[in-house]
Design a protein around this motif. Structure first.
Motif: not given
Length: 176
Positions: A28, A31, A36, A53, A56-57, A59-61, A63
């Protein structure tokens, strides 16, 4: 026809809830800062990446993660000079810091964490006994953060404590 085993109940997780909460908080923070993350792991063999990982989510952060397990891989991985490992050992503050810094140029991440250590039951030495963990977190334009810990207990306990230490230091570097 046989069915596959069911390892966890729907409410169970691989990682303890406090580790998942720490991972979620770090993700968080990353983000919010638009950064990243990447990991370079030896002793934890991908557990830091797996914990991050599991949120949840991620994959946006998140690398990428590298697992450098063989001594030769950790000694020279991600651009660490071979003489650093020869002088200080593959499990050392210097190699760990080199991995964290090398990961910045070998990934799309802007904040990285690296971890080496001796989980046991073998390994270790008089200076760095079994349970010794080195963690380093790097970020472009910010001083590198590094810690040394000696965790008690079983191999799995040392590794989970190491994951917690890596996520804490990563979060600290994100907030720097």
């Amino acid at each position: 026809m046989s069915s596959s085993p069911h390892f966890l109940n729907d409410s169970e997780t691989i990682f303890p809830e406090e580790l998942l909460a720490a991972a979620a908080a770090a993700l968080d923070a990353a983000k919010k800062k638009g950064v990243r993350l990447a990991t370079a792991e030896t002793v934890t063999a991908g557990l830091v990446s797996a914990c991050l990982t599991s949120v949840s989510g991620a994959s946006q952060i998140f690398d990428r993660g590298y697992v450098l397990y063989h001594e030769s891989a950790k000694a020279t991985g991600l651009g660490v000079a071979e003489d650093v490992s020869k002088q200080h050992g593959a499990v050392s503050a210097e190699v760990t810091q080199g991995l964290a810094e090398g990961l910045l140029s070998n990934s799309g991440a802007t904040v990285t964490v690296a971890i080496t250590g001796y989980a046991g039951p073998g390994g270790g030495n008089a200076k760095n006994p079994v349970g010794t963990i080195f963690v380093a977190a790097a970020r472009n334009g910010v001083p590198l953060l590094a810690e040394r810990h000696v965790f008690p207990g079983s191999r799995d306990n040392v590794r989970l404590e190491a994951v917690a230490a890596a996520i804490r230091l990563l979060h600290q570097q994100i907030d720097a």
